[in-house]
Design an enzyme around this catalytic site. Structure first.
Site, PDB file in Angstrom:
ATOM      1  CG  ASN A  14       9.633  -8.274  42.498  1.00 41.84           C
ATOM      2  OD1 ASN A  14       8.516  -7.848  42.201  1.00 41.84           O
ATOM      3  ND2 ASN A  14      10.755  -7.712  42.062  1.00 41.84           N
ATOM      4  CG  LEU A  91      19.732 -12.040  38.152  1.00 37.62           C
ATOM      5  CD1 LEU A  91      20.778 -11.013  38.538  1.00 37.62           C
ATOM      6  CD2 LEU A  91      18.741 -11.447  37.144  1.00 37.62           C
ATOM      7  CB  ILE A  94      14.794 -21.692  33.475  1.00 32.54           C
ATOM      8  CG1 ILE A  94      14.495 -20.569  34.471  1.00 32.54           C
ATOM      9  CG2 ILE A  94      14.013 -22.947  33.846  1.00 32.54           C
ATOM     10  CD1 ILE A  94      14.907 -20.857  35.899  1.00 32.54           C
ATOM     11  CG  ASN A 108      11.053 -13.680  34.578  1.00 31.66           C
ATOM     12  OD1 ASN A 108      11.678 -13.624  35.640  1.00 31.66           O
ATOM     13  ND2 ASN A 108      11.417 -12.986  33.514  1.00 31.66           N
ATOM     14  CG  HIS A 110      11.764  -8.223  31.896  1.00 30.57           C
ATOM     15  ND1 HIS A 110      13.083  -8.632  32.008  1.00 30.57           N
ATOM     16  CD2 HIS A 110      11.775  -7.155  31.068  1.00 30.57           C
ATOM     17  CE1 HIS A 110      13.841  -7.841  31.263  1.00 30.57           C
ATOM     18  NE2 HIS A 110      13.080  -6.948  30.677  1.00 30.57           N
ATOM     19  CG  ASP A 151      13.051 -11.528  29.275  1.00 37.47           C
ATOM     20  OD1 ASP A 151      12.824 -12.178  30.303  1.00 37.47           O
ATOM     21  OD2 ASP A 151      14.001 -10.738  29.168  1.00 37.47           O
ATOM     22  CD  GLU A 181      10.064  -5.013  39.090  1.00 37.21           C
ATOM     23  OE1 GLU A 181      10.438  -6.070  39.622  1.00 37.21           O
ATOM     24  OE2 GLU A 181      10.865  -4.165  38.669  1.00 37.21           O
TER      25      GLU A 181
END
Ligand code: GAR
Length: 208
Positions: A14, A91, A94, A108, A110, A151, A181
């Site tokens: 990514n 991973l 935060i 983010n 996901h 999330d 993604e």
């Protein structure tokens, strides 16, 4: 120029999509100013280096406790003077202080259609294992802003991807990356850099 900080833990595909997007003009008015990894061996750091981007490692193992790690991490974040922070396969949970300081400025990616297959324990390959276990026909990816939950922040972009007969978690993971993604993340950063994203009443709105 939007100053983008990218946080990574692993392979960095990514991150690569963002680097490519900046280099080929898919992402306008943005530069990646720093990459932070919690993992010294992350291939993502090699990718950053190959493109002349500063990559640094802030590893929990190098600190006496979580608080000391978070202090060092936040310092590394602040030093980069970011306008936008992208968690690209990062991973680490935060710290709340950072969420408050950079509210609506942390994105983010996901690898599922939130609110399916997300939350604590759902990361990387595990997400795809669970999707296959449940037998869903469609999965996908989500780019969302980061809030205090796992999330749970405002959703900016989503894209669906078909599950095919015979998929393994690895095959499905790759398809979700390729079809969703990498594209979504580049689009999200471009939209943000164009000033086309606002968060209102806990929802992300795209103003084109
Ligand atoms: C990506 O699939 C990303 O969506 C996922 O980790 C992978 C990192 O790959 N992130 C999460 O699961 C976050 N909950 P990459 O290092 O090749 O970008």
């Amino acid at each position: 120029m939007l100053r983008v900080l990218v946080c990574v833990s692993g392979g960095g595909t990514n991150l690569q999509a963002l680097i490519d997007g900046v280099e080929n003009g898919r992402i306008r008015n943005a530069e990646i100013v720093r990459v932070i990894s919690n993992n010294r061996n992350a291939y993502a750091l090699t990718r950053a280096d190959a493109h002349g981007i500063e990559g640094i490692c802030v590893s929990p193992g190098d600190f006496r406790d979580r608080a000391a790690f978070y202090d060092a991490f936040l310092q590394a974040v602040d030093e980069a003077l970011p306008d936008l922070i992208v968690l690209a396969g990062f991973l680490v949970v935060i710290p709340v202080k950072m969420i408050e300081k950079y509210r609506n400025r942390i994105l983010n990616i996901h690898p599922s259609l939130i609110p399916s297959f997300c939350g604590t324990g759902f990361y990387g390959l595990k997400v795809h294992e669970k999707a296959l276990e449940r037998g869903v026909r469609v999965t996908g990816a989500t780019v969302h802003f980061v809030d205090e939950g796992t999330d749970t922040g405002p959703i900016l972009l989503q894209k669906a991807v078909k599950v095919e007969p015979g998929d393994t978690p690895q095959i499905l993971q790759r398809r979700v990356m390729e079809e969703a993604e990498w594209e979504l993340l580049a689009e999200a950063v471009d939209l943000f850099a164009q000033g086309s994203v606002v968060v209102e009443d806990g929802r992300a709105v795209i103003v084109r």
